[in-house]
Motif scaffolding. Structure first.
Motif, PDB file in Angstrom:
ATOM      1  N   PRO A  88       0.825  -1.205   0.000  1.00 19.85           N
ATOM      2  CA  PRO A  88       0.000   0.000   0.000  1.00 19.85           C
ATOM      3  C   PRO A  88       0.861   1.258   0.000  1.00 19.85           C
ATOM      4  O   PRO A  88       1.977   1.275   0.520  1.00 19.85           O
ATOM      5  CB  PRO A  88      -0.786  -0.142   1.309  1.00 19.85           C
ATOM      6  N   LEU A  89       0.327   2.314  -0.599  1.00 24.26           N
ATOM      7  CA  LEU A  89       1.098   3.545  -0.731  1.00 24.26           C
ATOM      8  C   LEU A  89       1.257   4.284   0.579  1.00 24.26           C
ATOM      9  O   LEU A  89       2.177   5.090   0.735  1.00 24.26           O
ATOM     10  CB  LEU A  89       0.419   4.460  -1.770  1.00 24.26           C
ATOM     11  N   SER A  90       0.391   4.046   1.554  1.00 16.66           N
ATOM     12  CA  SER A  90       0.501   4.754   2.831  1.00 16.66           C
ATOM     13  C   SER A  90       1.744   4.311   3.577  1.00 16.66           C
ATOM     14  O   SER A  90       2.216   3.181   3.438  1.00 16.66           O
ATOM     15  CB  SER A  90      -0.740   4.480   3.686  1.00 16.66           C
ATOM     16  N   LYS A  91       2.284   5.193   4.378  1.00 16.09           N
ATOM     17  CA  LYS A  91       3.506   4.884   5.111  1.00 16.09           C
ATOM     18  C   LYS A  91       3.226   3.922   6.263  1.00 16.09           C
ATOM     19  O   LYS A  91       2.131   3.885   6.814  1.00 16.09           O
ATOM     20  CB  LYS A  91       4.129   6.174   5.648  1.00 16.09           C
TER      21      LYS A  91
ATOM     22  N   GLN B  71      12.845   7.906  11.545  1.00 16.82           N
ATOM     23  CA  GLN B  71      12.707   9.245  10.969  1.00 16.82           C
ATOM     24  C   GLN B  71      13.422   9.347   9.625  1.00 16.82           C
ATOM     25  O   GLN B  71      13.014  10.117   8.750  1.00 16.82           O
ATOM     26  CB  GLN B  71      13.281  10.289  11.937  1.00 16.82           C
ATOM     27  N   ALA B  72      14.481   8.556   9.445  1.00 16.27           N
ATOM     28  CA  ALA B  72      15.241   8.604   8.193  1.00 16.27           C
ATOM     29  C   ALA B  72      14.636   7.734   7.102  1.00 16.27           C
ATOM     30  O   ALA B  72      15.054   7.820   5.939  1.00 16.27           O
ATOM     31  CB  ALA B  72      16.681   8.170   8.445  1.00 16.27           C
ATOM     32  N   ALA B  73      13.649   6.902   7.424  1.00 14.96           N
ATOM     33  CA  ALA B  73      13.047   5.982   6.455  1.00 14.96           C
ATOM     34  C   ALA B  73      11.899   6.663   5.724  1.00 14.96           C
ATOM     35  O   ALA B  73      10.908   7.073   6.341  1.00 14.96           O
ATOM     36  CB  ALA B  73      12.558   4.723   7.172  1.00 14.96           C
ATOM     37  N   ASP B  74      11.992   6.764   4.415  1.00 14.29           N
ATOM     38  CA  ASP B  74      10.978   7.465   3.631  1.00 14.29           C
ATOM     39  C   ASP B  74       9.628   6.753   3.619  1.00 14.29           C
ATOM     40  O   ASP B  74       8.603   7.378   3.353  1.00 14.29           O
ATOM     41  CB  ASP B  74      11.461   7.629   2.180  1.00 14.29           C
ATOM     42  N   ASP B  75       9.620   5.444   3.897  1.00 15.47           N
ATOM     43  CA  ASP B  75       8.367   4.694   3.840  1.00 15.47           C
ATOM     44  C   ASP B  75       7.727   4.516   5.214  1.00 15.47           C
ATOM     45  O   ASP B  75       6.809   3.719   5.367  1.00 15.47           O
ATOM     46  CB  ASP B  75       8.602   3.328   3.190  1.00 15.47           C
ATOM     47  N   MET B  76       8.213   5.247   6.214  1.00  9.01           N
ATOM     48  CA  MET B  76       7.685   5.107   7.569  1.00  9.01           C
ATOM     49  C   MET B  76       7.339   6.460   8.169  1.00  9.01           C
ATOM     50  O   MET B  76       7.900   7.493   7.784  1.00  9.01           O
ATOM     51  CB  MET B  76       8.716   4.422   8.478  1.00  9.01           C
ATOM     52  N   THR B  77       6.423   6.423   9.125  1.00  9.68           N
ATOM     53  CA  THR B  77       6.137   7.611   9.913  1.00  9.68           C
ATOM     54  C   THR B  77       6.123   7.221  11.380  1.00  9.68           C
ATOM     55  O   THR B  77       5.575   6.177  11.751  1.00  9.68           O
ATOM     56  CB  THR B  77       4.796   8.257   9.502  1.00  9.68           C
ATOM     57  N   LEU B  78       6.756   8.010  12.215  1.00  2.93           N
ATOM     58  CA  LEU B  78       6.816   7.733  13.647  1.00  2.93           C
ATOM     59  C   LEU B  78       5.560   8.294  14.300  1.00  2.93           C
ATOM     60  O   LEU B  78       5.321   9.501  14.288  1.00  2.93           O
ATOM     61  CB  LEU B  78       8.065   8.378  14.257  1.00  2.93           C
TER      62      LEU B  78
ATOM     63  N   THR C 240      14.356  -1.397  12.685  1.00  2.69           N
ATOM     64  CA  THR C 240      13.550  -0.601  11.762  1.00  2.69           C
ATOM     65  C   THR C 240      13.356  -1.326  10.439  1.00  2.69           C
ATOM     66  O   THR C 240      12.248  -1.353   9.875  1.00  2.69           O
ATOM     67  CB  THR C 240      14.208   0.773  11.541  1.00  2.69           C
ATOM     68  N   ALA C 241      14.409  -1.952   9.929  1.00  2.00           N
ATOM     69  CA  ALA C 241      14.276  -2.747   8.699  1.00  2.00           C
ATOM     70  C   ALA C 241      13.299  -3.899   8.904  1.00  2.00           C
ATOM     71  O   ALA C 241      12.500  -4.234   8.013  1.00  2.00           O
ATOM     72  CB  ALA C 241      15.647  -3.272   8.271  1.00  2.00           C
ATOM     73  N   CYS C 242      13.338  -4.501  10.089  1.00  2.00           N
ATOM     74  CA  CYS C 242      12.443  -5.628  10.364  1.00  2.00           C
ATOM     75  C   CYS C 242      10.996  -5.178  10.570  1.00  2.00           C
ATOM     76  O   CYS C 242      10.067  -5.973  10.379  1.00  2.00           O
ATOM     77  CB  CYS C 242      12.943  -6.399  11.578  1.00  2.00           C
ATOM     78  N   ALA C 243      10.790  -3.925  10.939  1.00  2.00           N
ATOM     79  CA  ALA C 243       9.425  -3.395  10.988  1.00  2.00           C
ATOM     80  C   ALA C 243       8.807  -3.421   9.591  1.00  2.00           C
ATOM     81  O   ALA C 243       7.618  -3.716   9.418  1.00  2.00           O
ATOM     82  CB  ALA C 243       9.436  -1.965  11.538  1.00  2.00           C
TER      83      ALA C 243
END
Length: 293
Positions: A4-7, A27-34, A252-255
Motif C-alpha cells: 500500500p502507498l501509505s507509510k 525518521q530517516a526511512a521514507d516509507d515510515m512515519t513515527l 527498523t528494517a524488520c518493521a
C-alpha cells in the motif's frame, strides 16, 4: 510485490540507547512515519487504529510481557531479544499469540542475534560442513549491561566483551554499587546470571562508570568448511559498529518486513533467518533485484 502507498506507522516502546537510535532510523526511512514514543508504563495508549508496528526497545527479559498484549491487539512487534538459549521458546510463545490475532512478531532482530544470524546461515549454506566462530568485541554489550543494572545493590554498570578467539570471550564487568551494598553478593549474582555464567567473567568495582563508557562494538565471523567435497573453504565477515545505532537500524528494517508479512496474511513469529532479505528493504522487489542482484 507492491505494498500500500501509505507509510508504515511505527511506534517505539522504551527510550533508552536503542530507543533513541530507533527513532533516528525510523525518521530517516521514507516509507515510515513515527506515530509515538512511549515509556514502559504507557503501553495502553498504543492502539491498532493508529499503529502498524511497535519497536520494543525494552530490556530483553521484558520482551514477552510487552509483546504479548500488543500482538493480541493485532499490532506487529519487533524486538532485539538476545538470550540465545531462550529464543526458540520465545518464538514458540509469540508465534501462537500472533497467529491467533493475525499479527506478526519479528524477534531477536538486533545484530547478534539478528543480522549476524543471517550471515551465519548463508555461510553454512555455502560450506555445509565445518565450524563457524563468532567473535564479539571488544566493545560494550548492552544486554549484559542492562542485566547487571537490574541487580539489587547496583547503581550503575558497564559490561565489556573481549574476544579471545575461536568464539571464546571474556566479560569485563565494571560496577558502581549503591551505598552499603554487599559487593560479594553482587559479584556472585552477576557470575550466576545466564548472561555471564558460560564465560570467563571479571567483576571490577569502580567509583564512576561514565569515565569508562563507550558504545562501540564489533564482530568477526569466520567459517572454515567444505563446499561439496572441497575442503579449505574459508570465509570471513567483519564489522565495527556503534552498538545501539545498528540495533535500532536492524529493528527498523524488520518493521518493514513485519508489515509486509502481515499484509500477505502470513501471521506468526519470525527470526531474521526466516525472512527473505528483500523484505527488509523499501522499494519494489523488481527494483531491488535490478539494483542488487
Amino acid at each position: 510485490m507492491e505494498l500500500p502507498l501509505s507509510k508504515i506507522r511505527v511506534a517505539i516502546l522504551g527510550y533508552g540507547n536503542i530507543g533513541k537510535s530507533a527513532e533516528e532510523a525510523v525518521q530517516a526511512a521514507d516509507d515510515m512515519t513515527l506515530v509515538g514514543i512511549y515509556h514502559h508504563n504507557e503501553m495502553d495508549k498504543i492502539r491498532p487504529q493508529n499503529t502498524d508496528v511497535v519497536l520494543l526497545c525494552t530490556p530483553t527479559r521484558e520482551v514477552s510481557a510487552y509483546a504479548v498484549p500488543l500482538l493480541k491487539q493485532g499490532i506487529c512487534t519487533v524486538d532485539s531479544f538476545d538470550i540465545h538459549t531462550e529464543i526458540v521458546n520465545l518464538r514458540r510463545q509469540l508465534n501462537a499469540v500472533a497467529r491467533e490475532s493475525g499479527a506478526v512478531s519479528v524477534l531477536s532482530a538486533g545484530w547478534d542475534p539478528g543480522s549476524d544470524s543471517v550471515v551465519r546461515c548463508l555461510l553454512q549454506a555455502i560450506a555445509p560442513k565445518g565450524i563457524t566462530y563468532t567473535n564479539f568485541g571488544p566493545g560494550r554489550s548492552m544486554g549484559h549491561t542492562v542485566a547487571v543494572k537490574a541487580i539489587d545493590g547496583v547503581e550503575d554498570a558497564l559490561s565489556m566483551t573481549i574476544p579471545l578467539g575461536t568464539g571464546i570471550h571474556r566479560r569485563m564487568v565494571y560496577v558502581k554499587t549503591c551505598e552499603g551494598a554487599d559487593k560479594q553478593a553482587v559479584e556472585a549474582r552477576i557470575k550466576a546470571d545466564d548472561y555471564f555464567r558460560h564465560d570467563e567473567t571479571h567483576v571490577i568495582f569502580v567509583d564512576n562508570i561514565d569515565e569508562l563508557n563507550n558504545v562501540a562494538h564489533g564482530v568477526n565471523l569466520v567459517r572454515n568448511g567444505v563446499s561439496g567435497t572441497t575442503h579449505n573453504q574459508r570465509m570471513e565477515f567483519n564489522m565495527s559498529i556503534n552498538n545501539p545505532a545498528l540495533t535500532g537500524q536492524v529493528m527498523t528494517a524488520c518493521a518493514r518486513a513485519a508489515f509486509r508479512l502481515k499484509h500477505e496474511q502470513r501471521a506468526g513469529a519470525y527470526t531474521m533467518i526466516e525472512i527473505a532479505p528483500v523484505y527488509l528493504l523499501p522499494d519494489s522487489d523488481e527494483n531491488n533485484v535490478r539494483r542488487l542482484v
